[in-house]
Design a protein around this motif. Structure first.
Motif, short mmCIF file in Angstrom:
data_model
loop_
_atom_site.label_atom_id
_atom_site.label_comp_id
_atom_site.label_asym_id
_atom_site.label_seq_id
_atom_site.Cartn_x
_atom_site.Cartn_y
_atom_site.Cartn_z
N LEU A 102 -6.04 -8.31 5.58
CA LEU A 102 -4.87 -9.02 5.07
C LEU A 102 -3.59 -8.26 5.43
CD1 LEU A 102 -4.37 -11.60 3.41
CD2 LEU A 102 -4.26 -10.17 1.36
N PRO A 130 0.01 -15.16 4.15
CA PRO A 130 -0.11 -13.93 4.93
C PRO A 130 0.35 -14.12 6.38
CG PRO A 130 -2.25 -14.97 4.73
CD PRO A 130 -1.30 -15.78 3.89
N THR A 155 -7.12 -19.00 2.38
CA THR A 155 -5.96 -18.48 3.10
C THR A 155 -4.95 -19.59 3.39
OG1 THR A 155 -7.50 -16.98 4.22
CG2 THR A 155 -5.23 -17.07 5.06
#
Length: 254
Positions: free
Chosen positions: A7, A53, A66
């Protein structure tokens, strides 16, 4: 329960979180520690969907989340508290908590206008969930108090209850013992243990090391956005890199 793979979050040229990989097992208490500015809250923001991210992956309960929005992640069972407990201070404690279970309801504006049975049934369920959460955190006696009149420690418990009212399986607690005295810290630690014993998985950011060392099953240590260690409290306490970067000699293993 939660798997983090490489990450990374960059803000311009700054890597607030840099290539962090870690996993947290179901039903455990996990702590994220590190100096101020280490990237801990950014890490929570990435996991919970508050920000996207730059790269890497977040897998929650076997599902890749995600890039999902925070509300989408919350509906999947991830709840979050914040460093600063913000409540509707002119409303009652119970009314504050009713909001929590709303993400599980289906009523629309049309239901509100028509006063449908679905709306009334869901309002009843939201109140029941709110009262159950208040009882769990030991605050059933304050449900009719105005939120602005309760103590800081009670506000922390209300924040826990608000998260619990969303029916989560994973709780992210950002400095849950911030701003409370040592005796109150012990009580909040016992409540966090109670959450884990009830089957919840807990991840918390906290600076009170005595609390963390006695509570956590696993600790992740961040520094300048990077993972510098992970392990049991005993392993972290004995890690020379962690001692130098954050803990100091007073927390070193005997």
């Amino acid at each position: 329960m939660l798997e983090i793979d490489s990450l990374t979050k960059r803000f311009g040229g700054l890597a607030a979180v840099n290539d962090v990989s870690v996993s947290f097992a179901r039903g455990t208490i996990n702590a994220i520690i590190g100096p101020n500015g280490a990237g801990k809250t950014t890490f929570f923001n990435l996991v919970s969907g508050a920000i996207a991210p730059t790269s890497g992956k977040v897998v929650f309960d076997g599902r890749d989340v995600t890039g999902l929005r925070a509300d989408q992640v919350a509906r999947l069972g991830m709840a979050r508290t914040f460093q600063s407990t913000t409540l509707f201070d002119t409303a009652t404690v119970l009314d504050n908590l009713i909001v929590g279970h709303r993400l599980r309801t289906k009523s629309s504006l049309l239901d509100v206008v028509l006063g449908t049975k679905r709306l009334k049934d869901e309002e009843r369920i939201c109140r029941e969930k709110a009262r159950q959460a208040l009882d769990f955190v030991g605050l059933g006696h304050v449900e009719n108090r105005i939120a602005g009149d309760i103590s800081q420690e009670e506000r922390k418990r209300v924040a826990f209850a608000l998260a619990l009212s969303t029916d989560p399986t994973l709780l992210l607690l950002d400095e849950p013992a911030g701003g409370v005295n040592p005796e109150e810290t012990v009580g909040l630690a016992a409540l966090i243990r109670k959450m884990a014993d009830s089957g919840l998985t807990v991840c918390l950011i906290e600076h009170k090391m005595d609390m963390i060392m006695n509570l956590a099953d696993k600790i992740l240590v961040l520094n300048y956005g990077e993972k510098i260690a992970e392990g049991t409290p005993a392993e972290i306490r004995a890690n020379p890199v962690v001692i130098e970067a954050y803990l100091g000699s007073e927390h070193a293993a005997a």
